[in-house]
Design an enzyme around this catalytic site. Structure first.
Site, PDB file in Angstrom:
ATOM      1  CG  HIS A  45      -6.362   2.013   0.438  1.00 20.63           C
ATOM      2  ND1 HIS A  45      -5.199   2.524  -0.098  1.00 20.63           N
ATOM      3  CD2 HIS A  45      -5.973   0.980   1.245  1.00 20.63           C
ATOM      4  CE1 HIS A  45      -4.154   1.828   0.360  1.00 20.63           C
ATOM      5  NE2 HIS A  45      -4.593   0.886   1.163  1.00 20.63           N
ATOM      6  CB  CYS A  62      -0.961  -0.017   1.174  1.00 20.24           C
ATOM      7  SG  CYS A  62      -2.071  -1.439   1.086  1.00 20.24           S
TER       8      CYS A  62
END
Lengths: 390, 390
Positions: free
Chosen positions: A338, A88
Site C-alpha cells: 500500500h 489513500c
C-alpha cells in the site's frame, strides 16, 4: 454528463512494492514512469500533461511539488503537471483528473503516476503522517488512528451482521496467496487463519495481519483519447468505460452508516451508470483492502454481494482467483502493498494486466470487464473506475 | 481543444489575510467558503463537487485530506472532493481542475477553495515547508531556499537587462499602496523606496521588503457552466474565456532561461489562444509577485511589455491603478499576502471584484478583461486564467 469522449489506457508500469531502502522517490518515479511509457510504445513527445498522485512526501521527505519533480526526472519535457491528494485515494484522483482533461478535449495523451516513499521513516513518523488523513482536531487529537477507526467499523459490522472475524482472516490468507503469484508484491509469504488470529494485536479485533502494509513504490498509467489510442497503442487498448468519484464526511462520526460506506455506493453507481452496466457485469475487481473488514464491506457496497453476505461469499471461494468474481488478484493492499499515492494506479495496473491476459500464474478467466475501487480515509473519498478491453 | 463548454465565476469570497492567530484551518474554510456560496446566491445543494488547493497543512498542521475536511466543515453534503498541490500555484490548479470537469460536462456547479495556515509555526518550520516546493535533493539540500533562488534570477536579470534594483523597490511600494485600499490585505503600511533598500537583507539583492508575506487565509470561488450561471447567478457573471497551464523543470538549473520564465509564456499563450485575444486585450492583471523581481519579469513574459522593459514601464506608472495596465490592484502577494494554497483563488477574487466594479477605492476603469497569473516554485508550474464580464 454531456460531452465526454472515450478515454483508454495504453500503457502501464510499476515498481516492485516493498521496503526499497536503496531507492529514492526520484528513482521510483523514473523506473515506473519509463516502464509505462515503454509499454505504451509511444514517443515521450506525445505526452501533453502529467498528473501525479502523492500522499505525503511533503512530510515524510520534505518534498512537495512532485508533479514538476516527476516531469523533470522522466525527461518528458516542460509539460503541465499537478499533484493530487485525497488520502489513500490519491492515485485514483490523479487518474480521474487526467481522464477529465482528455474527456474535455484539452489533451489527447497524458501520463498519470503515483508514488510513495514511507519505509525510511521511524514508525511513529509514518503513523503520524498516515493519521493526518483523518480529522486532526476531532479524531487524531483524541487518540484515533486508522486501525482504531476501522476496528470500530469492524465491531459495528459484527453487531449488525454477525461476527465475521474468521472470514476477515480468510481475506488476508487469500490476498497473501494471490501475492505469491505476483512478482511485484511486497509479501511473498503464505499465512494461515491461525496466524491472523494470533498476530500482534493492533486494535481489537484487528491484528497486524488484518492491516495493509507500509510500502515504497510507484505505479504509472498512460491514458489517451480512445480515437488516438487505437492508432498509437502497441498493446491491447483498455477503455475506461465508467468512472465515479464520491465523498463523505471526513470524520467517522459524521457518517450516516459506518457499515455501508456511502462514498463507495455512490461512486460505483456513477461509474456503472456511465458504463451502462450493473455490478453483475463486473468480472473481477481490485478493491481497497486497507483492512480485512474493508474488503468484505467493499464487495457488498460495490454490489457484488448482498449487504451482510460479503463474508460468506468470501468463505465460499467466490472471490478467489477461480471464483465467481476474483477480488484483489494482485494481492491487494494487504499483500501486494500500500504505497499510498501509488495504490490506485497499482490497482489499475493489475486490472489492465488481467484484461490484457498478461497476469501469468494469477491470470483469471474471462477478464474482460474489471474495476478498481480506491478509498481515502474512512471512506471520505472514493473513486471507482470500470475498464473494458477493446 | 474540441469540446470545451463555457464556464463562469458566479461567486467569490475570501477571509482577511494575515497572522490570524485565533483562526484554525477549519474556521478559515468556513468563513471564505460560506461567503462565496452566499455571494453566488445559490443553495448549497447545487454544489456537485469541491476542489481544494492546499499547499502544506500536511506538514504545518498534520492535516491532509483537506477536501473532505472542507466539505464536512461547509456542510455542503457528501460530494466528491479533491486536494491539489503544485507549490504556490496550488490554488489555480484546483481552479483549473474544477474548470475542466465542468467543461467536460461532468458537473454544472462546483466550489473551489484554497486555504493555508502558516503563521502558527516557528519561522524555521515555515521555511522548511516552503523549501519543499524546490528540489530537496538538488537544491534545498545544498542550501537553497526560494529567496536565494529568486536572488539568482534577479542578479542574472541585472546582467542581461541592466540593474533594476530601484524599480523592484518601486514594485513593492506600489503594491503596498494598493493594499492600503484593500481591507482584506495583510499589510496596511505605506513604505518608501529607501525603506526597501535598507530593509533586512535576505539574499542579495533582495531585502525583506522584496519578499512576499507569510500569511494565513482562505479564498473561494463558485464556478458554473455559463449556460447555468446565466440562470442562477445573483451578481454579474464573469466568464473564464481562457485558461492555460504549463510546466518547466523543478530545478532552476534545468531551465533554458531564468530571466524569461518559459512556463508563464506557454500558459499565457495557451490562455490567449483559447480566448481568441492577445496580451494587448488584457486590461489589468494579478500577477505572481512572490518577489519584486518576479513581478517585473511576469509583466514581460505575459506580453504586457517587451522583454527588458518591464521595470521601465513600472517606473513610468504604467502598472499603477490609473496606469495603462494596472498590476496587482489587490496589493499582490507582497502586501495583500501569500497564503500559499489560497493565493491563486485570492487573485481570482480580485479580478472578479474589479470586473464587477466592486473594488471600491481601488476600483480601476474599464475593468472588463483581466487575468490571474500564478506560479509554483521557480516557475516550474504556471497557471494563467483570463476573465471577462458578461
Amino acid at each position: 454528463m454531456i460531452v465526454l469522449r472515450s478515454v483508454s489506457v495504453i500503457g502501464i508500469g510499476e515498481t516492485r512494492m516493498g521496503k526499497l531502502t536503496s531507492k529514492s522517490i526520484r528513482m521510483l518515479i523514473k523506473e515506473a514512469g519509463n516502464k509505462a511509457i515503454e509499454d505504451a510504445g509511444i514517443e515521450k513527445e506525445r505526452i501533453q500533461a502529467l498528473y501525479m498522485g502523492n500522499y505525503n512526501a511533503s512530510y515524510w521527505s520534505i518534498q512537495s511539488h512532485i508533479g514538476a519533480l516527476a516531469s523533470e526526472t522522466l525527461e518528458i519535457g516542460h509539460i503541465p503537471t499537478i499533484r493530487t491528494e485525497g488520502a489513500c485515494a490519491t492515485g485514483s484522483l490523479a487518474f480521474r483528473q487526467g481522464l477529465n482533461a482528455i474527456a474535455a478535449g484539452i489533451y489527447d495523451v497524458v501520463l498519470i503516476g503515483g508514488v510513495e516513499k514511507m519505509t525510511h521513516k521511524p514508525i511513529e513518523t509514518i503513523t503520524t503522517g498516515l493519521a493526518s488523513a483523518a480529522d486532526f482536531e476531532y479524531e487524531v487529537n483524541l487518540g484515533s488512528t486508522f486501525p482504531s477507526l476501522f476496528a470500530m467499523i469492524a465491531n459495528r459490522y459484527f453487531y449488525e451482521y454477525g461476527d465475521v472475524r474468521k472470514e476477515m482472516a480468510m481475506a488476508a490468507v487469500q490476498n497473501h496467496d494471490n501475492a505469491l503469484l505476483n512478482s511485484n508484491a511486497q509479501m511473498h509469504k503464505k499465512i494461515t487463519i491461525d496466524q491472523v488470529f494470533n498476530g500482534f494485536p493492533v486494535a481489537h479485533p484487528l491484528t497486524v495481519y488484518d492491516c495493509s502494509l507500509v510500502t515504497d513504490g510507484a505505479a504509472f498509467v498512460v491514458l489517451a483519447a480512445t480515437e488516438v489510442a487505437e492508432k498509437i497503442a502497441k498493446k491491447r487498448v483498455v477503455e475506461v468505460i465508467g468512472t465515479g468519484h464520491a465523498g463523505d464526511s471526513l470524520t467517522l462520526a459524521g457518517k450516516k452508516s459506518i457499515t455501508t460506506l456511502e462514498a463507495t455506493v455512490k461512486a460505483a453507481n456513477e461509474a456503472y451508470k456511465m458504463a451502462g452496466i450493473t455490478a453483475k457485469d463486473i468480472g473481477f475487481a481490485e478493491v481497497h483492502d486497507c483492512f480485512t473488514i474493508t474488503q468484505i464491506i467493499n464487495t457488498e457496497d460495490l454490489g457484488f454481494f448482498e449487504k451482510g453476505r460479503g463474508a460468506k461469499a468470501l468463505a465460499e471461494g467466490k472471490t478467489a482467483l477461480d471464483g465467481q468474481i476474483p477480488i484483489n488478484t494482485s494481492g491487494g493492499l494487504k499483500a501486494k502493498g500500500h504505497p499510498i499515492g501509488a495504490t490506485g494506479l497499482s490497482q489499475i495496473n493489475e486490472v489492465v494486466t488481467q484484461i490484457r491476459g498478461e497476469a501469468g500464474a494469477r491470470q483469471i478467466k474471462n477478464a474482460n470487464i474489471g474495476l478498481n475501487h480506491n478509498l481515502g480515509g474512512t471512506a471520505a473519498t472514493c473513486v471507482v473506475n470500470v475498464f473494458k478491453g477493446r
